[in-house]
Design a protein around this motif. Structure first.
Motif, PDB file in Angstrom:
ATOM      1  N   LEU A   1       0.828  -1.209   0.000  1.00  0.00           N
ATOM      2  CA  LEU A   1       0.000   0.000   0.000  1.00  0.00           C
ATOM      3  C   LEU A   1       0.865   1.263   0.000  1.00  0.00           C
ATOM      4  CD1 LEU A   1      -2.858  -1.056   2.440  1.00  0.00           C
ATOM      5  CD2 LEU A   1      -3.132  -0.443   0.022  1.00  0.00           C
ATOM      6  N   LYS A   2       1.992   1.216   0.671  1.00  0.00           N
ATOM      7  CA  LYS A   2       2.898   2.377   0.669  1.00  0.00           C
ATOM      8  C   LYS A   2       3.480   2.600  -0.724  1.00  0.00           C
ATOM      9  CE  LYS A   2       4.197   2.139   5.556  1.00  0.00           C
ATOM     10  NZ  LYS A   2       5.279   1.851   6.533  1.00  0.00           N
ATOM     11  N   LEU A   3       3.835   1.510  -1.404  1.00  0.00           N
ATOM     12  CA  LEU A   3       4.333   1.650  -2.769  1.00  0.00           C
ATOM     13  C   LEU A   3       3.215   2.160  -3.683  1.00  0.00           C
ATOM     14  CD1 LEU A   3       6.483   1.320  -4.956  1.00  0.00           C
ATOM     15  CD2 LEU A   3       5.777  -1.090  -5.177  1.00  0.00           C
ATOM     16  N   LEU A   4       2.012   1.653  -3.487  1.00  0.00           N
ATOM     17  CA  LEU A   4       0.876   2.112  -4.282  1.00  0.00           C
ATOM     18  C   LEU A   4       0.666   3.617  -4.079  1.00  0.00           C
ATOM     19  CD1 LEU A   4      -1.474   1.431  -6.167  1.00  0.00           C
ATOM     20  CD2 LEU A   4      -2.837   0.856  -4.139  1.00  0.00           C
ATOM     21  N   GLU A   5       0.751   4.076  -2.844  1.00  0.00           N
ATOM     22  CA  GLU A   5       0.610   5.506  -2.563  1.00  0.00           C
ATOM     23  C   GLU A   5       1.686   6.312  -3.292  1.00  0.00           C
ATOM     24  OE1 GLU A   5       0.382   8.587   1.254  1.00  0.00           O
ATOM     25  OE2 GLU A   5       0.928   6.478   1.588  1.00  0.00           O
ATOM     26  N   GLN A   6       2.916   5.831  -3.259  1.00  0.00           N
ATOM     27  CA  GLN A   6       4.009   6.534  -3.923  1.00  0.00           C
ATOM     28  C   GLN A   6       3.753   6.661  -5.423  1.00  0.00           C
ATOM     29  OE1 GLN A   6       7.791   4.536  -3.555  1.00  0.00           O
ATOM     30  NE2 GLN A   6       8.976   6.339  -4.192  1.00  0.00           N
ATOM     31  N   LEU A   7       3.286   5.582  -6.046  1.00  0.00           N
ATOM     32  CA  LEU A   7       3.043   5.592  -7.489  1.00  0.00           C
ATOM     33  C   LEU A   7       1.843   6.460  -7.847  1.00  0.00           C
ATOM     34  CD1 LEU A   7       3.638   1.825  -8.359  1.00  0.00           C
ATOM     35  CD2 LEU A   7       5.220   3.731  -8.662  1.00  0.00           C
ATOM     36  N   VAL A   8       0.773   6.369  -7.066  1.00  0.00           N
ATOM     37  CA  VAL A   8      -0.445   7.135  -7.351  1.00  0.00           C
ATOM     38  C   VAL A   8      -0.190   8.630  -7.243  1.00  0.00           C
ATOM     39  CG1 VAL A   8      -2.775   7.661  -6.466  1.00  0.00           C
ATOM     40  CG2 VAL A   8      -2.044   5.281  -6.756  1.00  0.00           C
ATOM     41  N   ASN A   9       0.685   9.024  -6.346  1.00  0.00           N
ATOM     42  CA  ASN A   9       0.958  10.454  -6.141  1.00  0.00           C
ATOM     43  C   ASN A   9       1.935  11.038  -7.156  1.00  0.00           C
ATOM     44  OD1 ASN A   9      -0.843  10.710  -4.043  1.00  0.00           O
ATOM     45  ND2 ASN A   9       0.689  10.363  -2.446  1.00  0.00           N
ATOM     46  N   ILE A  10       2.179  10.286  -8.217  1.00  0.00           N
ATOM     47  CA  ILE A  10       2.969  10.778  -9.348  1.00  0.00           C
ATOM     48  C   ILE A  10       2.064  10.845 -10.569  1.00  0.00           C
ATOM     49  CG2 ILE A  10       4.910  10.318 -10.903  1.00  0.00           C
ATOM     50  CD1 ILE A  10       6.176   8.682  -8.605  1.00  0.00           C
ATOM     51  N   ASP A  11       1.929  12.015 -11.171  1.00  0.00           N
ATOM     52  CA  ASP A  11       1.164  12.135 -12.416  1.00  0.00           C
ATOM     53  C   ASP A  11       1.882  11.369 -13.524  1.00  0.00           C
ATOM     54  OD1 ASP A  11      -1.039  13.872 -11.725  1.00  0.00           O
ATOM     55  OD2 ASP A  11       0.416  15.491 -11.517  1.00  0.00           O
ATOM     56  N   SER A  12       1.189  10.423 -14.134  1.00  0.00           N
ATOM     57  CA  SER A  12       1.805   9.669 -15.231  1.00  0.00           C
ATOM     58  C   SER A  12       0.784   9.426 -16.334  1.00  0.00           C
ATOM     59  CB  SER A  12       2.398   8.341 -14.732  1.00  0.00           C
ATOM     60  OG  SER A  12       1.403   7.513 -14.165  1.00  0.00           O
TER      61      SER A  12
ATOM     62  N   ALA B   1      -1.926  16.003  -7.389  1.00  0.00           N
ATOM     63  CA  ALA B   1      -1.941  17.049  -6.368  1.00  0.00           C
ATOM     64  C   ALA B   1      -3.375  17.376  -5.950  1.00  0.00           C
ATOM     65  CB  ALA B   1      -1.252  18.301  -6.894  1.00  0.00           C
ATOM     66  N   ALA B   2      -4.284  17.345  -6.911  1.00  0.00           N
ATOM     67  CA  ALA B   2      -5.683  17.669  -6.610  1.00  0.00           C
ATOM     68  C   ALA B   2      -6.388  16.540  -5.859  1.00  0.00           C
ATOM     69  CB  ALA B   2      -6.432  17.968  -7.913  1.00  0.00           C
ATOM     70  N   ARG B   3      -6.010  15.303  -6.183  1.00  0.00           N
ATOM     71  CA  ARG B   3      -6.673  14.145  -5.562  1.00  0.00           C
ATOM     72  C   ARG B   3      -5.628  13.112  -5.148  1.00  0.00           C
ATOM     73  NH1 ARG B   3      -8.811  11.336  -8.958  1.00  0.00           N
ATOM     74  NH2 ARG B   3      -8.373  12.362 -10.935  1.00  0.00           N
ATOM     75  N   PRO B   4      -4.807  13.423  -4.141  1.00  0.00           N
ATOM     76  CA  PRO B   4      -3.744  12.487  -3.744  1.00  0.00           C
ATOM     77  C   PRO B   4      -4.302  11.205  -3.150  1.00  0.00           C
ATOM     78  CG  PRO B   4      -3.932  14.272  -2.155  1.00  0.00           C
ATOM     79  CD  PRO B   4      -4.821  14.641  -3.307  1.00  0.00           C
ATOM     80  N   PHE B   5      -3.444  10.222  -3.100  1.00  0.00           N
ATOM     81  CA  PHE B   5      -3.806   8.918  -2.534  1.00  0.00           C
ATOM     82  C   PHE B   5      -4.355   9.082  -1.125  1.00  0.00           C
ATOM     83  CE2 PHE B   5      -2.852   5.167  -0.004  1.00  0.00           C
ATOM     84  CZ  PHE B   5      -3.178   4.109  -0.839  1.00  0.00           C
ATOM     85  N   HIS B   6      -5.475   8.434  -0.852  1.00  0.00           N
ATOM     86  CA  HIS B   6      -6.022   8.381   0.506  1.00  0.00           C
ATOM     87  C   HIS B   6      -6.925   7.171   0.625  1.00  0.00           C
ATOM     88  CE1 HIS B   6      -9.220  10.457  -1.734  1.00  0.00           C
ATOM     89  NE2 HIS B   6     -10.059  10.042  -0.792  1.00  0.00           N
TER      90      HIS B   6
END
Length: 417
Positions: free
Chosen positions: A46-57, A125-130
């Motif tokens: 889940l921590k890795l998922l958060e890191q990836l989601v919080n990057i615009d790609s 940035a507008a909708r970060p991982f949560h």
């Protein structure tokens, strides 16, 4: 030795009924070590998922895709994979990744996921991982960053177990799945032919399902040439391309076939740029989906035939069908793969739903070159391609278990020559 699928080990095994029984046995007990590892890795995943989601790609956004690529490549190198990076189609400067692990067995297994999303720069940035009420949210959280995470942690468990009963596991990460670049298409077709089976890590369906068939995609293009004139002073001297395009949309939009799951939906219309001028050109585009390739042939012919019926005299109407991803059909081989997956999920007291999809995906390219392909091995989620896209947190460990065990079963069920 690398060989086309038609001569692969698994193809031979399927032909003679060696690799798979017609119904995989129900496993009474889970693999305790894999189950424990899948649970243990949940928070880390889940921590890795958060890191990836919080990057615009988003597709084509090279800075973000490079960040995601570098994170994933570092993880794969730590697992002992050799890495090859393939440039995307210009002007897109992103890169696809092909990571290879070598084992001591016979099976060649391809895993696929994609690094790009449909979301624009600024979405993270507008909708970060949560996480809220058991669901993780954020751009691309289940499509397909959850699939990337599932693949990495399945490989981590295999490494921890020192499981090497495969000849080769390849993890292919597409940088342009959402836009279907020519570079990715050629790469997937080439790599898939070198493997016995493909597991695509697109999201698990909302009801905890796998995907056994997908429609192919195409774009129908209708171009109309008319004659310009003043819309108020002398409209009768013009030939209204917009009106003719509207007529074509209405009649060509009926070319779908519900029984064969063929749909044609006009979604883009361009005509004119001034209200006081009869437009002399118009273009209409339609999304076309079909479950069998023959339907694309039929649609292509019917577009030309039906468009000959015009509303506005002296206009010129031309049509064409631009083909995208091919259909991924349900086959006896994929049914046998489903039997294995159901048996594995049954080990942990779960049952998969088996579904089809109107959406095209990279799995269609793998299946299109004749490789048995099963899709939907990512984390379970829903509301795909919307700001409300989510992943079920409680699906993380079961899905890592499913993928890990699936790789293990495929590796041990593929006989040598």
């Amino acid at each position: 030795m690398t060989s086309p699928f038609s001569h692969s080990l698994l193809a031979s095994a399927l032909a003679f009924g060696i690799a798979f029984s017609t119904a995989a046995p129900a496993f009474a007990e889970p693999n305790k070590q894999v189950q424990a590892d899948a649970e243990q890795y949940k928070d880390e995943a889940l921590k890795l998922l958060e890191q990836l989601v919080n990057i615009d790609s988003g597709s084509g956004y090279e800075p973000g895709l490079t960040q995601v690529r570098d994170i994933v490549v570092a993880q794969l190198k730590a697992l002992g994979a050799t890495i090859e990076m393939i440039p995307n189609t210009a002007p897109d400067k992103s890169q696809h990744v092909v990571a290879t692990l070598r084992g001591t067995g016979n099976a060649k297994i391809l895993l696929m996921a994609h690094m790009d999303t449909v979301f624009k720069e600024g979405s993270a940035a507008a909708r970060p991982f949560h996480i809220k009420d058991g669901r993780a949210y954020g751009p691309g959280v289940m499509d397909d960053k959850g699939g990337i995470v599932a693949g990495l942690y399945a490989l981590k468990i295999l490494k921890k177990l020192d499981f090497k009963d495969y000849a080769q596991i390849t993890f292919l990460l597409d940088a342009s799945e959402e836009t279907g670049s020519a570079a990715a298409t050629a790469l997937i077709q080439k790599v898939a032919k070198q493997h016995d089976v493909t597991l695509n890590l697109e999201p698990g369906r909302p009801a905890d399902g796998l995907v056994i068939w997908r429609k192919g995609s195409a774009t129908a293009v209708v171009e109309v040439k008319g004659k310009a004139s003043h819309a108020g002073v002398a409209p009768e001297l013009g030939r209204n391309a917009a009106m003719e395009a509207a007529h074509q949309i209405l009649q060509l939009g009926k070319l779908g076939d519900a029984e064969k799951k063929t749909t044609i939906n006009f979604t883009v219309l361009n005509a004119g740029d001034r209200t006081n001028v009869i437009p002399d050109q118009a273009t209409a585009k339609a999304d076309v989906r079909a479950a069998v390739p023959e339907e694309f042939d039929r649609i292509e012919k019917d577009l030309a035939r039906v468009s000959a019926d015009k509303l506005i005299p002296d206009t010129q109407v031309t049509t064409r069908l631009e083909r995208g991803l091919p259909p991924m059909p349900q086959t006896p081989e994929t049914d046998k793969l489903v039997d294995i997956a159901q048996g594995i999920y049954g080990e942990i007291g779960r049952k998969l739903t088996i579904e089809g999809s109107g959406g095209a995906a990279d799995a269609s390219l793998s299946a299109g070159v004749g490789v048995p392909t099963l899709d939907g091995f990512g984390i379970v989620g829903g509301n795909i391609h919307t700001p409300e896209e989510y992943a079920e947190v409680d699906s993380v460990s079961p899905r890592i278990y499913l993928l890990t065990r699936m790789i293990m079963e495929l590796a041990t069920r593929t006989p040598g020559k």
